[in-house]
Structure formats: structure tokens, C-alpha cells
Design a protein around this motif. Structure first.
Motif, short mmCIF file in Angstrom:
data_model
loop_
_atom_site.label_atom_id
_atom_site.label_comp_id
_atom_site.label_asym_id
_atom_site.label_seq_id
_atom_site.Cartn_x
_atom_site.Cartn_y
_atom_site.Cartn_z
N ALA A 165 -2.13 -24.59 21.85
CA ALA A 165 -1.28 -24.00 22.97
C ALA A 165 -1.31 -22.36 22.28
N ASP A 166 -1.05 -21.91 23.08
CA ASP A 166 -0.37 -20.60 23.38
C ASP A 166 1.18 -20.76 23.42
N ALA A 167 1.86 -21.26 23.67
CA ALA A 167 3.65 -21.51 24.17
C ALA A 167 3.61 -22.65 23.76
N ILE A 168 5.31 -23.01 23.08
CA ILE A 168 5.57 -24.43 23.58
C ILE A 168 6.39 -24.30 24.22
N VAL A 169 7.49 -24.93 24.73
CA VAL A 169 9.11 -25.72 25.32
C VAL A 169 9.33 -27.20 24.54
N VAL A 170 10.50 -26.71 23.95
CA VAL A 170 10.98 -28.20 23.38
C VAL A 170 12.99 -27.50 23.78
N GLN A 171 13.03 -28.31 25.23
CA GLN A 171 14.17 -28.08 25.50
C GLN A 171 14.73 -29.67 24.85
N ALA A 172 16.41 -29.69 24.72
CA ALA A 172 17.60 -30.70 24.43
C ALA A 172 16.73 -31.43 23.82
N VAL A 173 15.58 -31.56 22.82
CA VAL A 173 14.94 -32.21 22.38
C VAL A 173 15.03 -32.49 20.88
N LEU A 174 15.19 -31.70 19.99
CA LEU A 174 15.55 -31.59 18.17
C LEU A 174 16.49 -32.80 18.23
N GLU A 175 17.36 -33.02 19.04
CA GLU A 175 18.93 -33.88 18.38
C GLU A 175 18.68 -34.94 18.44
N HIS A 176 17.31 -35.32 18.95
CA HIS A 176 17.63 -36.45 19.20
C HIS A 176 15.32 -37.39 18.02
N VAL A 177 15.88 -36.14 17.69
CA VAL A 177 14.43 -37.35 16.62
C VAL A 177 14.88 -36.37 15.00
N LEU A 178 14.30 -37.49 14.17
CA LEU A 178 14.93 -38.05 13.19
C LEU A 178 14.47 -36.92 11.93
N ASP A 179 13.39 -36.32 12.33
CA ASP A 179 13.29 -35.42 11.50
C ASP A 179 12.56 -33.78 12.11
N PRO A 180 14.16 -33.57 12.55
CA PRO A 180 13.80 -31.77 13.30
C PRO A 180 12.39 -30.61 12.68
N GLU A 181 13.43 -31.41 11.23
CA GLU A 181 11.82 -30.05 10.53
C GLU A 181 10.50 -30.31 10.57
N LEU A 182 10.00 -31.47 10.74
CA LEU A 182 8.29 -32.07 10.57
C LEU A 182 8.03 -31.63 12.04
N VAL A 183 9.37 -31.62 13.01
CA VAL A 183 8.96 -31.44 14.08
C VAL A 183 8.58 -30.35 15.01
N VAL A 184 8.98 -28.93 14.01
CA VAL A 184 9.61 -27.86 14.57
C VAL A 184 8.24 -27.45 13.54
N ASP A 194 0.58 -16.15 16.31
CA ASP A 194 1.40 -15.13 17.32
C ASP A 194 1.58 -15.83 19.18
N GLY A 195 1.85 -17.10 19.06
CA GLY A 195 2.40 -18.12 19.85
C GLY A 195 3.61 -17.64 19.55
N LEU A 196 4.22 -18.51 21.30
CA LEU A 196 5.56 -18.53 21.10
C LEU A 196 5.92 -19.36 21.69
N VAL A 197 7.34 -19.95 20.98
CA VAL A 197 8.35 -20.87 20.96
C VAL A 197 9.60 -20.78 21.90
N TYR A 198 10.06 -21.76 22.77
CA TYR A 198 11.01 -21.71 23.19
C TYR A 198 12.39 -22.63 23.18
N ALA A 199 13.23 -23.10 22.17
CA ALA A 199 14.04 -24.20 22.15
C ALA A 199 15.76 -24.04 22.50
N GLU A 200 15.86 -24.86 22.93
CA GLU A 200 17.17 -25.40 23.10
C GLU A 200 17.87 -26.36 22.15
N THR A 201 18.87 -26.72 22.00
CA THR A 201 19.18 -27.46 21.03
C THR A 201 20.93 -27.64 21.29
N PRO A 202 21.66 -28.56 20.97
CA PRO A 202 22.92 -28.90 20.94
C PRO A 202 23.75 -28.53 19.70
N PHE A 203 25.40 -27.44 19.67
CA PHE A 203 25.72 -27.58 18.92
C PHE A 203 26.91 -28.40 18.85
#
Length: 318
Positions: A165-184, A194-203
């Protein structure tokens, strides 16, 4: 909607257990590796038009849950059924996503770049441009079905080949996985160099998915989660005004034992969100409702010293 056809995706699909090639059969897939537990024919069935590419022995998902999810359409929420003017009071346009997704799309290389949406059963708030750009080939997956998904999978074991993949979007997902480090780590693996990632995660947000809501991140914590990426931009999706609306909503829910009462209060207090714009970025970072990160894949990790120096909030020593 420029989604890649399933036939075009098949060369990119791999076994979620061993990452060997997948072989297609009528109404199912199976792993090509003879010693893999998913080698027998029919190991990865199709439910409706969706292949179910889940390693159930390593996932919180159960076969019966996925079968039910794939057999039914996603229900529209009460908010989605409101007229647009009223809907905006409850769920305003995510302007951070609009701005950053546009920047990501303009940074994609060449013709027909591939963009993966992790958790793409529905089009995310502010990400519609991903699906409107005729140049971009979109792949979407989730644990439930939707019009913008081609297969069902667990983000802990993304069933796509390395550097696909050239790019990945992961919006409002990482709070819902057991192991965010594994997902990342999986996101890093699947991205091309040099691929791109855009992520949004709650605080600072209350629980919003029951038993499937696990983690929250400060700005520094979110940056360290993406420590194997070079930062292009990072900041606040929504600030302390939005966070206050969430808190009052859930306070009212607790006092009245009524989610409806909380939603009504949230709609009436829509104007508090506008206070976000009056809060300086440093103070917003310390009390944001959610954070975003836009970055580029690299091999070097941030060091502990670098992440301490990274802090941009209002509590820096003077």
C-alpha cells in the motif's frame, strides 16, 4: 467510489497466520502453505460477497460473530437519519481530517496509488475525498461489512502482502484494538517504503464502544506509538471545548440513566465546540478530545530521549 475489485486485490492477499499466498476456490480461500493450519480448502469462507480472512485462534473475534456481522447490513444511527443541518449539531464535520486527507492525497506518488482504509465499514468523518479521487485505488476492510469494504479481517493480522500500500488511513480505530502497537507494526509492514499513514485516536473521550474500547493516547503517547514514522504533521482533532461537551453528555447520562438525555444535552451545547478555536495549541494538546498524526514510513525509531523532548504542551519547564 474507486474501490479496487476483489479480483484485483487477490494477488495482494496473504494468509493472516503465516503470510503465505492465498488460493481461491469457489466461495472460499485457503493458504497455499501445506504446513499452515489454514491450508485445508474452505479455511477462509466467504459470507455474502466478503471473504472472512481472520485467524480466529489469535483474535477476539469468533466465527459465529463474523458470520452474523457479514450477513446483515450496518444499521443507520439515529443521528445519521437527521436532516444535515441538525446532524451537524451533533456531529460536525471533522475539519482536521478534511485538511490532512487532502494533504495525504496530494502527496501520493504516480498514477493509481493504493490506499488502505483500516476499519472502513463506513466512510469516516472528513475522509470522503479518499473515495472521490479517481486516481486512488482504495482497499477497505473491517470486522463488520459495509459498502466500502472488500473483506473482513482483524487489524492485528492484516492479510495483505508486505509493501503493498502507498498510504493507510486509520481513523478512530486504534482505541478499539487490544494491541495498538501490533496494529501499527502491521501498518508499517504493509506500507511501501516512504508510504504515508494518517491516524486519528482519542485522548480525553468516554467509553463509546462498550467492551470493545481499550486505550487512549496523549499527544506524546500517540507520537511514540508511531515512532517508526517520520512526522509530517500532528496535532489536535478536537480540543477542550469538544471534550467538555463529551463530559457533560456522559455526566447527564449517569445522573438520568438515559443515553437519550445525554445526547439531547450534547446537541444543545453544540456551541461549546467553538471554544476549541480560542484555545492555544499548547493548551489544547494537554486537554484534547482526540489527536491526529500524519507521517511517512521509515526504519529508524524515535529514542526515549527524543520522545521526552517532543512534548509540545503547556506544561513545558521555563
Amino acid at each position: 467510489m474507486p474501490l479496487i475489485d476483489l479480483d484485483a486485490i487477490r494477488p495482494l492477499l496473504v494468509c493472516p497466520r503465516c503470510r503465505s499466498t492465498l488460493l481461491a476456490a469457489p466461495h472460499s480461500f485457503h493458504c497455499a502453505a501445506p504446513d499452515c493450519p489454514y491450508h485445508p480448502a474452505g479455511s477462509f469462507p466467504m459470507v455474502g460477497r466478503w471473504p472472512v480472512l481472520v485467524d480466529f485462534e489469535r483474535s477476539v473475534l469468533r466465527r459465529e460473530q463474523v458470520g452474523l456481522a457479514a450477513g446483515a447490513a450496518l444499521p443507520r444511527s439515529a443521528v445519521d437519519r437527521l436532516p444535515p443541518a441538525l446532524r451537524g449539531l451533533w456531529k460536525p464535520v471533522n475539519r482536521a481530517a478534511v485538511r490532512n486527507v487532502d494533504r495525504l492525497l496530494r502527496s501520493l506518488p504516480g498514477s493509481a496509488p493504493t490506499l488502505l482504509v483500516v476499519g472502513g465499514a463506513t466512510v469516516g468523518n472528513g475522509t470522503a475525498a479518499v473515495y472521490r479521487d479517481p486516481r486512488v485505488q482504495v482497499i477497505g476492510f473491517d470486522i463488520v461489512t459495509g459498502p466500502s469494504t472488500q473483506f473482513l479481517a482483524d487489524a492485528h493480522q492484516i492479510p495483505l502482502a508486505d509493501r503493498s500500500a502507498d498510504a493507510i488511513v486509520v481513523q478512530a480505530v486504534l482505541e478499539h484494538v487490544l494491541d495498538p502497537e501490533l496494529v501499527v507494526a502491521e501498518i508499517h509492514r504493509v506500507l511501501k517504503d516512504d508510504g504515508l499513514v494518517y491516524a486519528e485516536t482519542p485522548f480525553l473521550q468516554q467509553v463509546h464502544a462498550g467492551a470493545y474500547d481499550f486505550v487512549r493516547y496523549t499527544a506524546s503517547g500517540h507520537r511514540f506509538l508511531f515512532r517508526r514514522f517520520a512526522e509530517i504533521d500532528a496535532g489536535t482533532v478536537a480540543g477542550p471545548g469538544t471534550q467538555l461537551v463529551w463530559s457533560i453528555d456522559h455526566l447527564v447520562r449517569g445522573l438520568t440513566r438515559s443515553a437519550t438525555a445525554g445526547r439531547l444535552i450534547r446537541a444543545l451545547l453544540f456551541w461549546l465546540r467553538r471554544l476549541d478555536a480560542a484555545v492555544p495549541a499548547a493548551y489544547a494538546a494537554d486537554s484534547a478530545s482526540a489527536q491526529y498524526f500524519l507521517g511517512r514510513k521509515r526504519d529508524r525509531e524515535m529514542s526515549p530521549e527524543e520522545i521526552i523532548a517532543y512534548y509540545r504542551g503547556a506544561q513545558r519547564s521555563r
